[in-house]
Motif scaffolding. Structure first.
Motif, PDB file in Angstrom:
ATOM      1  N   ILE A   4    -110.503 -24.109 -53.121  1.00 27.91           N
ATOM      2  CA  ILE A   4    -111.494 -24.272 -52.049  1.00 27.91           C
ATOM      3  C   ILE A   4    -112.649 -23.260 -52.185  1.00 27.91           C
ATOM      4  CG2 ILE A   4    -110.178 -22.870 -50.397  1.00 27.91           C
ATOM      5  CD1 ILE A   4    -111.101 -24.839 -48.234  1.00 27.91           C
ATOM      6  N   PHE A   5    -112.335 -22.037 -52.620  1.00 30.67           N
ATOM      7  CA  PHE A   5    -113.404 -21.030 -52.753  1.00 30.67           C
ATOM      8  C   PHE A   5    -114.294 -21.320 -53.968  1.00 30.67           C
ATOM      9  CE2 PHE A   5    -111.308 -17.372 -50.102  1.00 30.67           C
ATOM     10  CZ  PHE A   5    -111.451 -18.147 -48.965  1.00 30.67           C
ATOM     11  N   ILE A   8    -116.694 -23.774 -52.680  1.00 33.38           N
ATOM     12  CA  ILE A   8    -117.715 -23.135 -51.836  1.00 33.38           C
ATOM     13  C   ILE A   8    -118.810 -22.530 -52.716  1.00 33.38           C
ATOM     14  CG2 ILE A   8    -118.087 -21.082 -50.378  1.00 33.38           C
ATOM     15  CD1 ILE A   8    -115.602 -21.883 -48.800  1.00 33.38           C
ATOM     16  N   PHE A  27    -119.497 -14.778 -47.566  1.00 32.05           N
ATOM     17  CA  PHE A  27    -119.716 -15.779 -46.516  1.00 32.05           C
ATOM     18  C   PHE A  27    -118.832 -15.458 -45.319  1.00 32.05           C
ATOM     19  CE2 PHE A  27    -115.832 -18.311 -47.514  1.00 32.05           C
ATOM     20  CZ  PHE A  27    -115.518 -17.729 -48.748  1.00 32.05           C
ATOM     21  N   LEU A  28    -119.185 -16.074 -44.179  1.00 32.75           N
ATOM     22  CA  LEU A  28    -118.427 -15.822 -42.960  1.00 32.75           C
ATOM     23  C   LEU A  28    -117.109 -16.585 -42.980  1.00 32.75           C
ATOM     24  CD1 LEU A  28    -121.332 -15.993 -40.343  1.00 32.75           C
ATOM     25  CD2 LEU A  28    -120.259 -13.956 -41.342  1.00 32.75           C
ATOM     26  N   ASP A  29    -116.047 -15.913 -42.533  1.00 30.01           N
ATOM     27  CA  ASP A  29    -114.740 -16.567 -42.450  1.00 30.01           C
ATOM     28  C   ASP A  29    -114.805 -17.643 -41.363  1.00 30.01           C
ATOM     29  OD1 ASP A  29    -111.562 -15.490 -43.209  1.00 30.01           O
ATOM     30  OD2 ASP A  29    -111.860 -17.017 -41.665  1.00 30.01           O
ATOM     31  N   ILE A  30    -114.308 -18.829 -41.692  1.00 32.27           N
ATOM     32  CA  ILE A  30    -114.384 -19.983 -40.799  1.00 32.27           C
ATOM     33  C   ILE A  30    -113.472 -19.819 -39.570  1.00 32.27           C
ATOM     34  CG2 ILE A  30    -112.525 -21.418 -41.801  1.00 32.27           C
ATOM     35  CD1 ILE A  30    -115.978 -22.801 -41.252  1.00 32.27           C
ATOM     36  N   ASN A  31    -112.498 -18.956 -39.700  1.00 32.46           N
ATOM     37  CA  ASN A  31    -111.546 -18.727 -38.603  1.00 32.46           C
ATOM     38  C   ASN A  31    -111.477 -17.215 -38.327  1.00 32.46           C
ATOM     39  OD1 ASN A  31    -109.572 -19.174 -36.718  1.00 32.46           O
ATOM     40  ND2 ASN A  31    -107.915 -19.311 -38.219  1.00 32.46           N
ATOM     41  N   LEU A  39    -115.978 -12.650 -45.909  1.00 34.43           N
ATOM     42  CA  LEU A  39    -115.184 -12.644 -47.138  1.00 34.43           C
ATOM     43  C   LEU A  39    -116.111 -12.432 -48.326  1.00 34.43           C
ATOM     44  CD1 LEU A  39    -112.975 -15.831 -46.465  1.00 34.43           C
ATOM     45  CD2 LEU A  39    -112.353 -13.438 -46.023  1.00 34.43           C
ATOM     46  N   ASN A  85    -105.336  -9.585 -49.319  1.00 39.82           N
ATOM     47  CA  ASN A  85    -103.947 -10.050 -49.331  1.00 39.82           C
ATOM     48  C   ASN A  85    -103.518 -10.572 -50.700  1.00 39.82           C
ATOM     49  OD1 ASN A  85    -103.388  -9.586 -46.546  1.00 39.82           O
ATOM     50  ND2 ASN A  85    -104.584 -11.407 -46.021  1.00 39.82           N
ATOM     51  N   ILE A  89     -98.539 -13.584 -48.399  1.00 36.55           N
ATOM     52  CA  ILE A  89     -99.484 -13.470 -47.271  1.00 36.55           C
ATOM     53  C   ILE A  89    -100.911 -13.846 -47.681  1.00 36.55           C
ATOM     54  CG2 ILE A  89     -98.180 -11.850 -45.838  1.00 36.55           C
ATOM     55  CD1 ILE A  89     -99.734  -9.587 -47.190  1.00 36.55           C
ATOM     56  N   GLN A  90    -101.102 -14.253 -48.935  1.00 46.32           N
ATOM     57  CA  GLN A  90    -102.424 -14.706 -49.395  1.00 46.32           C
ATOM     58  C   GLN A  90    -102.471 -16.223 -49.301  1.00 46.32           C
ATOM     59  OE1 GLN A  90    -103.349 -13.713 -53.484  1.00 46.32           O
ATOM     60  NE2 GLN A  90    -105.447 -14.483 -53.340  1.00 46.32           N
ATOM     61  N   GLU A  91    -103.303 -16.703 -48.363  1.00 45.21           N
ATOM     62  CA  GLU A  91    -103.375 -18.153 -48.120  1.00 45.21           C
ATOM     63  C   GLU A  91    -104.201 -18.853 -49.206  1.00 45.21           C
ATOM     64  OE1 GLU A  91    -105.112 -18.985 -44.213  1.00 45.21           O
ATOM     65  OE2 GLU A  91    -105.974 -20.795 -45.103  1.00 45.21           O
ATOM     66  N   VAL A  92    -105.349 -18.281 -49.554  1.00 42.57           N
ATOM     67  CA  VAL A  92    -106.231 -18.887 -50.568  1.00 42.57           C
ATOM     68  C   VAL A  92    -106.085 -18.084 -51.856  1.00 42.57           C
ATOM     69  CG1 VAL A  92    -108.598 -19.500 -51.164  1.00 42.57           C
ATOM     70  CG2 VAL A  92    -107.846 -19.645 -48.777  1.00 42.57           C
ATOM     71  N   HIS A  96    -110.122 -12.476 -52.701  1.00 34.87           N
ATOM     72  CA  HIS A  96    -111.161 -12.267 -51.682  1.00 34.87           C
ATOM     73  C   HIS A  96    -110.885 -10.988 -50.914  1.00 34.87           C
ATOM     74  CE1 HIS A  96    -108.017 -14.911 -50.083  1.00 34.87           C
ATOM     75  NE2 HIS A  96    -108.218 -14.344 -48.896  1.00 34.87           N
ATOM     76  N   HIS A  98    -111.536  -9.178 -47.373  1.00 36.45           N
ATOM     77  CA  HIS A  98    -111.940  -9.395 -45.974  1.00 36.45           C
ATOM     78  C   HIS A  98    -112.677  -8.161 -45.469  1.00 36.45           C
ATOM     79  CE1 HIS A  98    -109.040 -12.770 -44.909  1.00 36.45           C
ATOM     80  NE2 HIS A  98    -108.422 -12.285 -45.963  1.00 36.45           N
TER      81      HIS A  98
HETATM   82  P1  AMP Z   1    -105.941 -14.915 -46.888  1.00 44.72           P
HETATM   83  O1  AMP Z   1    -104.792 -15.064 -45.962  1.00 44.72           O
HETATM   84  O2  AMP Z   1    -106.246 -13.474 -47.206  1.00 44.72           O
HETATM   85  O3  AMP Z   1    -105.794 -15.781 -48.117  1.00 44.72           O
HETATM   86  O4  AMP Z   1    -107.194 -15.422 -46.071  1.00 44.72           O
HETATM   87  C1  AMP Z   1    -107.881 -16.606 -46.334  1.00 44.72           C
HETATM   88  C2  AMP Z   1    -109.035 -16.667 -45.371  1.00 44.72           C
HETATM   89  O5  AMP Z   1    -109.908 -17.698 -45.786  1.00 44.72           O
HETATM   90  C3  AMP Z   1    -108.640 -16.957 -43.922  1.00 44.72           C
HETATM   91  O6  AMP Z   1    -109.111 -15.900 -43.088  1.00 44.72           O
HETATM   92  C4  AMP Z   1    -109.331 -18.291 -43.634  1.00 44.72           C
HETATM   93  O7  AMP Z   1    -109.811 -18.387 -42.309  1.00 44.72           O
HETATM   94  C5  AMP Z   1    -110.463 -18.284 -44.639  1.00 44.72           C
HETATM   95  N1  AMP Z   1    -110.951 -19.611 -45.021  1.00 44.72           N
HETATM   96  C6  AMP Z   1    -110.223 -20.673 -45.439  1.00 44.72           C
HETATM   97  N2  AMP Z   1    -111.023 -21.725 -45.707  1.00 44.72           N
HETATM   98  C7  AMP Z   1    -112.295 -21.310 -45.449  1.00 44.72           C
HETATM   99  C8  AMP Z   1    -113.571 -21.942 -45.523  1.00 44.72           C
HETATM  100  N3  AMP Z   1    -113.725 -23.211 -45.924  1.00 44.72           N
HETATM  101  N4  AMP Z   1    -114.668 -21.222 -45.162  1.00 44.72           N
HETATM  102  C9  AMP Z   1    -114.537 -19.936 -44.756  1.00 44.72           C
HETATM  103  N5  AMP Z   1    -113.360 -19.284 -44.682  1.00 44.72           N
HETATM  104  C10 AMP Z   1    -112.260 -19.960 -45.013  1.00 44.72           C
END
Ligand code: AMP
Length: 119
Positions: A4-5, A8, A27-31, A39, A85, A89-92, A96, A98
Motif C-alpha cells: 500500500i505504501f 502511495i 504524509f499524514l496518517d489516515i488514522n 509517516l 514498529n 506490531i507492524q501493520e504495514v 515507516h 511515525h
Molecule cells: P504500523 O502499525 O507501524 O505498521 O502503522 C501503520 C500505519 O499506517 C497506521 O498508523 C495506519 O493508520 C497507517 N496507514 C495505513 N494505510 C494508510 C493510508 N492509506 N494512508 C495513510 N496512512 C495509512
C-alpha cells in the motif's frame, strides 16, 4: 508487490503528502493518534529496521528533524514522539517512521485542516 505504501509513493492511492524528495515521502496518517500524526517512508521498499540501509535511515532521521520543526511551528504541539514498529506490531510491511505530536491540551482537527496548515 502488493504494498500500500509503494502505491502511495507512485500516486496510485491518494495521500496527504507533506514532504517529498528523491529518497523519502512523508504524509499524514489516515488514522491519526494525534493531530498531525505523520509517516516518513523510504521510496525504495524496505520491510523493516533490519533490512533498511544506514544511509536511507539517516536521511529519514534528517527529514524527521526538519518535520519536527514544521509540526511545532504550524501546529503548536508541545512534544513529539517517534515510533517505528517491527514484527507482529507492524501493520504495514514497508518501513515507516511515525511522528506523533503531543499536546498539553487535547486538540481536535480534521486531517484536511491539518493538511491545509502543513502543506
Ligand atoms: P504500523 O502499525 O507501524 O505498521 O502503522 C501503520 C500505519 O499506517 C497506521 O498508523 C495506519 O493508520 C497507517 N496507514 C495505513 N494505510 C494508510 C493510508 N492509506 N494512508 C495513510 N496512512 C495509512
Amino acid at each position: 508487490m502488493d504494498c500500500i505504501f509503494c502505491k502511495i509513493i507512485k500516486g496510485e492511492i491518494p495521500s496527504y503528502k507533506i514532504y517529498e524528495d528523491e529518497v523519502v515521502f512523508a504524509f499524514l496518517d489516515i488514522n491519526p493518534d494525534s493531530v498531525g500524526h505523520t509517516l516518513i517512508i523510504p521510496k525504495e521498499h524496505f520491510k523493516d529496521l533490519t533490512s533498511i540501509d544506514m544511509k536511507t535511515l539517516t536521511h529519514i532521521l534528517d527529514v524527521a528533524k526538519s518535520l519536527k520543526l514544521r509540526l511545532e511551528e504550524k501546529l503548536n504541539c508541545d512534544g513529539l514522539t517517534l515510533i517505528q514498529n517491527n514484527g507482529l506490531i507492524q501493520e504495514v510491511k514497508h518501513f515507516h517512521l511515525h511522528l506523533k505530536p503531543y499536546y498539553k491540551n487535547k486538540k481536535d482537527k480534521s486531517i484536511e485542516e491539518v493538511y491545509e496548515l502543513l502543506k
